[in-house]
Design an enzyme around this catalytic site. Structure first.
Site, short mmCIF file in Angstrom:
data_model
loop_
_atom_site.label_atom_id
_atom_site.label_comp_id
_atom_site.label_asym_id
_atom_site.label_seq_id
_atom_site.Cartn_x
_atom_site.Cartn_y
_atom_site.Cartn_z
N ARG A 105 0.85 -1.19 0.00
CA ARG A 105 0.00 0.00 0.00
C ARG A 105 0.88 1.23 0.00
O ARG A 105 1.74 1.38 0.87
CB ARG A 105 -0.86 0.04 1.27
CG ARG A 105 -1.99 -0.89 1.25
CD ARG A 105 -3.06 -0.51 2.22
NE ARG A 105 -2.62 0.02 3.51
CZ ARG A 105 -3.46 0.37 4.47
NH1 ARG A 105 -4.75 0.27 4.28
NH2 ARG A 105 -3.02 0.84 5.62
N THR A 109 -1.24 7.45 -0.66
CA THR A 109 -2.57 7.26 -1.29
C THR A 109 -3.35 6.10 -0.67
O THR A 109 -4.56 6.00 -0.87
CB THR A 109 -2.41 6.95 -2.79
OG1 THR A 109 -1.72 5.68 -2.91
CG2 THR A 109 -1.61 8.03 -3.51
N ASP A 201 0.77 -2.97 12.10
CA ASP A 201 1.26 -3.32 10.75
C ASP A 201 1.71 -4.78 10.74
O ASP A 201 2.73 -5.13 11.33
CB ASP A 201 2.42 -2.39 10.37
CG ASP A 201 2.82 -2.57 8.92
OD1 ASP A 201 3.12 -3.72 8.51
OD2 ASP A 201 2.84 -1.57 8.19
N ASP A 204 5.31 -5.59 9.28
CA ASP A 204 6.39 -5.16 10.18
C ASP A 204 6.47 -6.06 11.41
O ASP A 204 7.56 -6.36 11.90
CB ASP A 204 6.18 -3.71 10.61
CG ASP A 204 6.61 -2.72 9.54
OD1 ASP A 204 7.34 -3.13 8.61
OD2 ASP A 204 6.22 -1.55 9.62
#
Ligand code: PRP
Ligand code: URA
Length: 210
Positions: A105, A109, A201, A204
């Site tokens: 991603r 945006t 995340d 991560d």
């Protein structure tokens, strides 16, 4: 049978999900938990696989039994975070073929950017399980499934661990023929398009990159 998104409320899945969400869970444990949840989800998602009759001889005598009817399966993790689900699923279905789709991603945006696609050459003959722990806006899932359909796959399932309502809606509209399985349906997305409460995340946390 395909239909509405299915949320797996199995106690073992829900128990493990608690520790996956906990911000104090370290990378090693997080990775192990994602793999274990994926294996349990795979167990639930494959309960309708066709069986056929067979016979073996036990130490006591002949036994009429069942084996999988040899349906061809493929799993396709969405890089990176989907990789965390691969081992758990291959432990349940060791003969499955594995394709890969690379998407990330864009941080500004929030739209998916494609960078890799390698699928089994006979993907059109296989049932395909697409893997990604997070279904947030749904953009990555929609693009990944579009890429897989372009290669000829027809029977597609989507396995995520945490889904947001926005992602389920977008995916359902774009690909109503795809059965979605998840372990939790969370409340919403925040202003950065992260799932709330979610788990942060996923990539991560699996790979220890933050
Ligand atoms: C995460 C996640 C999904 C995507 C979900 O990947 O693993 O692929 O975001 O978001 P969406 O539903 O809004 O598209 P990310 O882009 O962070 O890449 P990574 O797995 O490489 O970290
Ligand atoms: N990707 C993640 O890893 N987490 C989210 O909450 C949303 C997208």
């Amino acid at each position: 049978m395909k239909g509405k998104p299915v949320i797996f409320d199995h106690p073992l899945i829900q128990h493990k999900l608690t520790f996956v969400r906990d911000k104090n869970t370290d990378t090693k444990e997080f990775r192990e938990l994602i793999s274990e949840i994926a294996a349990l989800m795979c167990y639930e998602a494959t309960r309708d696989l066709p069986l056929m009759d067979t016979e073996v001889t036990t130490p006591v005598g002949p036994a009429k039994t069942k084996i999988l009817a040899g349906k061809k399966l493929a799993i396709v993790p969405i890089l990176r975070a989907g990789l965390g689900m691969v081992d758990g699923i291959l432990r349940m279905i060791p003969a499955a073929r594995v394709g890969h789709i690379g998407l990330y991603r864009d941080h500004e945006t929030h739209l998916p950017v494609e960078y890799y696609c390698k699928l089994p050459s006979d993907i059109s003959e296989r049932d395909v399980f697409v893997l990604d722990p997070m279904l947030a806006t749904g953009g990555s899932a929609v693009d990944a499934i579009t890429m897989i359909k372009e290669k000829g796959a027809k029977n597609i399932y989507y396995l995520c661990i945490i889904a947001a309502p926005e992602g389920l809606e977008m995916l359902g509209k774009a690909h109503p023929d795809v059965q979605v399985y998840c372990a939790a349906l969370d409340e919403k997305l925040n202003e950065n398009k992260y799932i709330v409460p979610g788990l942060g995340d996923a990539g991560d946390r699996i790979f220890g990159t933050k």
